[in-house]
Design a protein around this motif. Structure first.
Motif, PDB file in Angstrom:
ATOM      1  N   GLN A 135      29.816  53.280  35.388  1.00  0.00           N
ATOM      2  CA  GLN A 135      30.973  53.301  36.288  1.00  0.00           C
ATOM      3  C   GLN A 135      31.075  51.986  37.052  1.00  0.00           C
ATOM      4  O   GLN A 135      32.165  51.433  37.199  1.00  0.00           O
ATOM      5  N   ILE A 136      29.956  51.488  37.551  1.00  0.00           N
ATOM      6  CA  ILE A 136      29.959  50.226  38.299  1.00  0.00           C
ATOM      7  C   ILE A 136      30.371  49.079  37.386  1.00  0.00           C
ATOM      8  O   ILE A 136      31.193  48.244  37.758  1.00  0.00           O
ATOM      9  N   GLU A 137      29.812  49.052  36.159  1.00  0.00           N
ATOM     10  CA  GLU A 137      30.148  47.987  35.215  1.00  0.00           C
ATOM     11  C   GLU A 137      31.637  48.017  34.882  1.00  0.00           C
ATOM     12  O   GLU A 137      32.303  46.975  34.874  1.00  0.00           O
ATOM     13  N   SER A 138      32.172  49.192  34.648  1.00  0.00           N
ATOM     14  CA  SER A 138      33.589  49.325  34.321  1.00  0.00           C
ATOM     15  C   SER A 138      34.460  48.846  35.482  1.00  0.00           C
ATOM     16  O   SER A 138      35.446  48.124  35.271  1.00  0.00           O
ATOM     17  N   THR A 139      34.102  49.220  36.691  1.00  0.00           N
ATOM     18  CA  THR A 139      34.864  48.807  37.872  1.00  0.00           C
ATOM     19  C   THR A 139      34.794  47.302  38.057  1.00  0.00           C
ATOM     20  O   THR A 139      35.810  46.642  38.330  1.00  0.00           O
ATOM     21  N   LEU A 140      33.614  46.726  37.918  1.00  0.00           N
ATOM     22  CA  LEU A 140      33.458  45.276  38.070  1.00  0.00           C
ATOM     23  C   LEU A 140      34.285  44.524  37.029  1.00  0.00           C
ATOM     24  O   LEU A 140      34.935  43.520  37.351  1.00  0.00           O
ATOM     25  N   ARG A 141      34.253  44.988  35.788  1.00  0.00           N
ATOM     26  CA  ARG A 141      35.037  44.325  34.735  1.00  0.00           C
ATOM     27  C   ARG A 141      36.536  44.371  35.060  1.00  0.00           C
ATOM     28  O   ARG A 141      37.250  43.393  34.886  1.00  0.00           O
ATOM     29  N   ARG A 142      37.011  45.524  35.549  1.00  0.00           N
ATOM     30  CA  ARG A 142      38.426  45.651  35.898  1.00  0.00           C
ATOM     31  C   ARG A 142      38.786  44.705  37.031  1.00  0.00           C
ATOM     32  O   ARG A 142      39.803  43.994  36.963  1.00  0.00           O
ATOM     33  N   VAL A 143      37.958  44.638  38.072  1.00  0.00           N
ATOM     34  CA  VAL A 143      38.230  43.772  39.219  1.00  0.00           C
ATOM     35  C   VAL A 143      38.222  42.304  38.793  1.00  0.00           C
ATOM     36  O   VAL A 143      39.110  41.528  39.184  1.00  0.00           O
ATOM     37  N   ARG A 146      38.842  41.086  35.787  1.00  0.00           N
ATOM     38  CA  ARG A 146      40.051  40.836  34.991  1.00  0.00           C
ATOM     39  C   ARG A 146      41.265  40.667  35.890  1.00  0.00           C
ATOM     40  O   ARG A 146      42.096  39.776  35.690  1.00  0.00           O
ATOM     41  N   GLU A 147      41.388  41.531  36.897  1.00  0.00           N
ATOM     42  CA  GLU A 147      42.523  41.455  37.813  1.00  0.00           C
ATOM     43  C   GLU A 147      42.507  40.144  38.611  1.00  0.00           C
ATOM     44  O   GLU A 147      43.559  39.561  38.836  1.00  0.00           O
ATOM     45  N   GLU A 148      41.344  39.705  39.017  1.00  0.00           N
ATOM     46  CA  GLU A 148      41.241  38.470  39.803  1.00  0.00           C
ATOM     47  C   GLU A 148      41.492  37.235  38.947  1.00  0.00           C
ATOM     48  O   GLU A 148      42.071  36.262  39.407  1.00  0.00           O
ATOM     49  N   LEU A 149      41.073  37.247  37.688  1.00  0.00           N
ATOM     50  CA  LEU A 149      41.254  36.115  36.805  1.00  0.00           C
ATOM     51  C   LEU A 149      42.681  36.019  36.280  1.00  0.00           C
ATOM     52  O   LEU A 149      43.167  34.931  35.969  1.00  0.00           O
ATOM     53  N   HIS A 150      43.340  37.144  36.155  1.00  0.00           N
ATOM     54  CA  HIS A 150      44.697  37.184  35.618  1.00  0.00           C
ATOM     55  C   HIS A 150      45.609  37.896  36.606  1.00  0.00           C
ATOM     56  O   HIS A 150      45.993  39.041  36.398  1.00  0.00           O
TER      57      HIS A 150
END
Length: 105
Positions: free
Chosen positions: A89-97, A99-103
C-alpha cells in the motif's frame, strides 16, 4: 457461602448449560436477531481472525518457529503478512504521488 480456614468454597447455584439450552438460544448482533451463520460471520469479523488451512514450505515454518522462540510462530507469520500488505500500500501510494509530482496535470 461456606468458608474454612484454608479454603474458600463458593456455591454455584446456576444450572449447567446443556446442548438443548444452546440450541434454543437467540443469537443477536447489534440487538438484531440473526441466524447461526450470520452470528458466526459477525463473530469472526469482530474477532478479526479467521481459521484457515494453508500449505507452507517447511523452511518457512522452521524460520518462524526459530524466530518466535517462546512466542507463537503463527503470530509472527500473521505480522509478516500484515507488513507485506502495508508495504504494498505504501509503495503504491508513493508511486502515485511521484507520478503526480513529475507530471503535473
Amino acid at each position: 457461602m461456606k468458608q474454612t480456614s484454608s479454603t474458600k468454597h463458593i456455591s454455584d447455584d446456576a444450572p449447567k448449560l446443556k446442548a438443548s439450552d444452546l440450541a434454543r438460544a437467540k443469537l443477536r448482533v447489534g440487538l438484531k436477531d440473526v441466524s447461526r451463520e450470520e452470528f458466526s460471520t459477525a463473530l469472526n469479523t469482530q474477532l478479526g481472525k479467521q481459521r484457515v488451512s494453508i500449505m507452507l514450505d517447511g523452511s518457512v515454518i522452521a524460520f518462524f518457529k526459530a524466530k518466535a522462540g517462546e512466542r507463537g510462530y503463527q503470530t509472527l507469520i500473521n505480522q509478516a503478512l500484515h507488513q507485506a500488505m502495508t508495504g504494498e500500500q505504501i509503495e503504491s501510494t508513493l508511486r502515485r504521488v511521484i507520478r503526480e509530482e513529475l507530471h503535473p496535470v
